[in-house]
Design an enzyme around this catalytic site. Structure first.
Site, PDB file in Angstrom:
ATOM      1  N   TYR A 111      -2.441 106.732 151.635  1.00 29.22           N
ATOM      2  CA  TYR A 111      -3.830 106.691 151.195  1.00 29.22           C
ATOM      3  C   TYR A 111      -4.776 107.388 152.174  1.00 29.22           C
ATOM      4  O   TYR A 111      -5.909 107.716 151.814  1.00 29.22           O
ATOM      5  CB  TYR A 111      -4.297 105.241 151.003  1.00 29.22           C
ATOM      6  CG  TYR A 111      -3.584 104.492 149.912  1.00 29.22           C
ATOM      7  CD1 TYR A 111      -2.615 105.089 149.113  1.00 29.22           C
ATOM      8  CD2 TYR A 111      -3.869 103.161 149.662  1.00 29.22           C
ATOM      9  CE1 TYR A 111      -1.958 104.400 148.110  1.00 29.22           C
ATOM     10  CE2 TYR A 111      -3.225 102.454 148.656  1.00 29.22           C
ATOM     11  CZ  TYR A 111      -2.270 103.084 147.892  1.00 29.22           C
ATOM     12  OH  TYR A 111      -1.618 102.392 146.897  1.00 29.22           O
ATOM     13  N   LYS A 132      11.711 102.060 152.644  1.00 24.40           N
ATOM     14  CA  LYS A 132      12.580 102.926 151.847  1.00 24.40           C
ATOM     15  C   LYS A 132      13.346 103.822 152.812  1.00 24.40           C
ATOM     16  O   LYS A 132      13.327 105.050 152.745  1.00 24.40           O
ATOM     17  CB  LYS A 132      11.741 103.747 150.860  1.00 24.40           C
ATOM     18  CG  LYS A 132      12.574 104.489 149.799  1.00 24.40           C
ATOM     19  CD  LYS A 132      13.343 103.566 148.889  1.00 24.40           C
ATOM     20  CE  LYS A 132      14.066 104.373 147.803  1.00 24.40           C
ATOM     21  NZ  LYS A 132      14.992 103.543 147.004  1.00 24.40           N
ATOM     22  N   ASP A 154      12.659  99.014 146.294  1.00 24.98           N
ATOM     23  CA  ASP A 154      13.042  98.848 144.900  1.00 24.98           C
ATOM     24  C   ASP A 154      13.820  97.555 144.679  1.00 24.98           C
ATOM     25  O   ASP A 154      13.558  96.807 143.733  1.00 24.98           O
ATOM     26  CB  ASP A 154      13.816 100.065 144.386  1.00 24.98           C
ATOM     27  CG  ASP A 154      14.833 100.592 145.386  1.00 24.98           C
ATOM     28  OD1 ASP A 154      14.927 100.050 146.499  1.00 24.98           O
ATOM     29  OD2 ASP A 154      15.539 101.567 145.046  1.00 24.98           O
ATOM     30  N   ASP A 187       0.639  97.568 148.232  1.00 26.49           N
ATOM     31  CA  ASP A 187      -0.270  97.576 147.096  1.00 26.49           C
ATOM     32  C   ASP A 187       0.477  97.233 145.816  1.00 26.49           C
ATOM     33  O   ASP A 187       0.063  96.370 145.029  1.00 26.49           O
ATOM     34  CB  ASP A 187      -0.911  98.964 146.996  1.00 26.49           C
ATOM     35  CG  ASP A 187      -2.076  99.007 146.024  1.00 26.49           C
ATOM     36  OD1 ASP A 187      -2.422  97.972 145.431  1.00 26.49           O
ATOM     37  OD2 ASP A 187      -2.647 100.109 145.845  1.00 26.49           O
ATOM     38  N   ASP A 215       0.885  93.273 143.609  1.00 22.99           N
ATOM     39  CA  ASP A 215       0.561  93.115 142.192  1.00 22.99           C
ATOM     40  C   ASP A 215       1.727  92.487 141.432  1.00 22.99           C
ATOM     41  O   ASP A 215       1.528  91.674 140.518  1.00 22.99           O
ATOM     42  CB  ASP A 215       0.210  94.475 141.580  1.00 22.99           C
ATOM     43  CG  ASP A 215      -1.230  94.885 141.848  1.00 22.99           C
ATOM     44  OD1 ASP A 215      -1.871  94.248 142.706  1.00 22.99           O
ATOM     45  OD2 ASP A 215      -1.707  95.842 141.216  1.00 22.99           O
TER      46      ASP A 215
END
Length: 338
Positions: free
Chosen positions: A120, A166, A198, A222, A226
Site C-alpha cells: 500500500y 507467502k 492461503d 487486510d 475481513d
C-alpha cells in the site's frame, strides 16, 4: 485540561455510527473533549484534500483518534481518493500495529496487521508501454517492530502465535519469516508457527477457534481480518485499534462507508462502539471502562439486533440500548470502587 478525542466521521454511514460513539463518550466518567473534523470524501468536497492540514494537526495533538469510515462511488475515478487520506493519516501518526479482534462463541482471536508498509505504500505508477505496477517492499526494522507486538500480545494471552506469509513465493515473505525466527528466542513463553496465507485463510474458515494471535503484513492482514470478521458475524461487528510507539492511536471499524444504507437508520454501530472500547483499553489504559462498554454493546446485540443481524433495530435504538446498559454497569463500577 480534558483529553482531546479527534472524531473523523468521514463518509456514508460514518457520521451515523460516530454519533453513537460520541453519545457513549459523554456518558463516561472521564474528562474528555471531542472535536469533529473533516476527513475522507467529505473533506475532498469541502477542501479538495482528504486529509486537510487542520485535521492532521488536531489528530497529532489528540489523545486518540476515532474514525467512522471513508470512501464511496461518488469519489471513484477522481484524481484524489478518500482512501488516500486514511493511508496518509496512518503514515503520519506511524500507527504501524493494527489490532483486529474477532470474537464469537468459542472464537477469540486477534490479527496483528502491519499497517504503514508493504504494497500500500510502495512505489507505483504507469510505464510508457501501459504497464501498471505496485511495489511490495519491507525493511527488516519494519517487520521486527510489528512482530514484537505480536509476540507481546500472544504472551499476554495464550502464548500461541501464528506468523502468516507467502514465503514459498515472495522474497519479502522470506525476509518476514527470517525476522520472526530471529526474534522468537527472546519470547520463550510463546510458541510460534509459520503459515502460508492461503492455507491460513482456509484455517480461519474451518477452525478459527484454534487460533489465538496471528501477525502478518499489510495486505494479507487486510484480507484475512475481513475473513475473520465474516466468520464471527460480519463487518458490522468488527473493530480495530491502530497503535504506534508514541502519539495517538486510531480506532475505527473495519467496515467501509456502506453508502447504500447511509441515511436509512440501518447502520450497525457495533463495530464503532467496539472500537471505542479498544480506545479506552489501549489509549487510556482503562480496562474497567472498556469492559463496561463492551458488555453494554453485547447486551444491545442481543436485545436490539440490526437488520444485518436479522433484526429491525435502528442505529439510534442500538445506541439507546447501549447507554441504558452502560448506565447500570457504570453504577456497578462506582459501587465496586467504594
Amino acid at each position: 485540561m480534558p483529553d482531546l478525542i479527534a472524531c473523523l466521521p468521514g463518509d456514508g454511514i460514518g457520521p451515523e455510527v460516530m454519533l453513537q460513539a460520541v453519545r457513549v463518550l459523554e456518558h463516561l466518567p472521564l474528562e474528555l473533549e471531542t472535536v469533529s473534523l473533516p476527513f475522507g470524501g467529505a473533506a475532498i468536497d469541502e477542501f479538495g484534500d482528504p486529509l486537510p492540514a487542520e485535521t492532521l494537526a488536531a489528530c497529532r495533538s489528540a489523545r486518540a483518534v476515532l474514525l467512522g469510515a471513508v470512501g464511496g462511488p461518488k469519489w471513484d475515478g477522481g484524481s484524489v481518493r478518500p482512501e488516500a487520506g486514511l493511508l496518509g493519516l496512518r503514515k503520519e501518526l506511524d500507527v504501524y500495529a493494527n489490532l483486529r479482534p474477532a470474537v464469537q462463541g468459542d472464537i477469540d482471536l486477534v490479527i496483528v496487521r502491519e499497517l504503514v508498509g508493504g504494497l500500500y505504500f510502495g512505489a507505483r505508477g504507469v510505464r510508457d508501454d501501459g504497464t501498471v505496477f505496485d511495489t511490495l517492499e519491507y525493511h527488516p526494522a519494519q517487520i521486527e517492530r510489528v512482530v514484537r507486538r505480536g509476540f507481546e500480545l500472544a504472551a499476554a494471552r495464550s502464548g500461541s502465535l501464528v506468523s502468516v506469509d507467502k514465503a514459498n513465493v515472495l522474497d519479502t515473505s522470506r525476509l518476514w519469516r527470517r525476522v520472526v525466527n530471529e526474534v522468537a528466542p527472546e519470547y520463550s513463553n510463546v510458541q510460534v508457527r509459520h503459515a502460508l496465507v492461503d492455507s491460513f485463510a482456509m484455517e480461519l474458515v474451518s477452525s478459527a477457534d484454534r487460533i489465538d494471535v496471528a501477525v502478518t503484513e499489510n495486505m494479507f492482514g487486510d484480507i484475512l481480518s475481513d475473513v475473520a470478521a465474516a466468520v464471527t458475524g460480519g463487518l458490522g461487528l468488527a473493530a480495530s485499534a491502530s497503535l504506534g510507539d508514541t502519539g495517538p492511536g486510531i480506532f475505527e471499524p473495519v467496515h467501509g462507508s456502506a453508502p447504500d444504507i447511509a441515511g436509512t437508520g440501518h447502520a450497525n454501530p457495533t463495530a464503532m462502539l467496539r472500537s471505542l472500547a479498544l480506545m479506552l483499553e489501549h489509549g487510556f489504559g482503562r480496562r474497567d471502562l472498556a469492559g463496561a462498554v463492551s458488555a453494554a454493546v453485547e447486551d444491545a446485540l442481543v436485545s436490539h439486533p440490526t437488520p444485518d443481524a436479522g433484526g429491525r433495530a435502528t442505529t439510534g435504538e442500538v445506541g439507546d440500548a447501549v447507554l441504558a446498559s452502560l448506565d447500570k454497569r457504570l453504577a456497578g463500577l462506582e459501587v465496586g470502587a467504594t
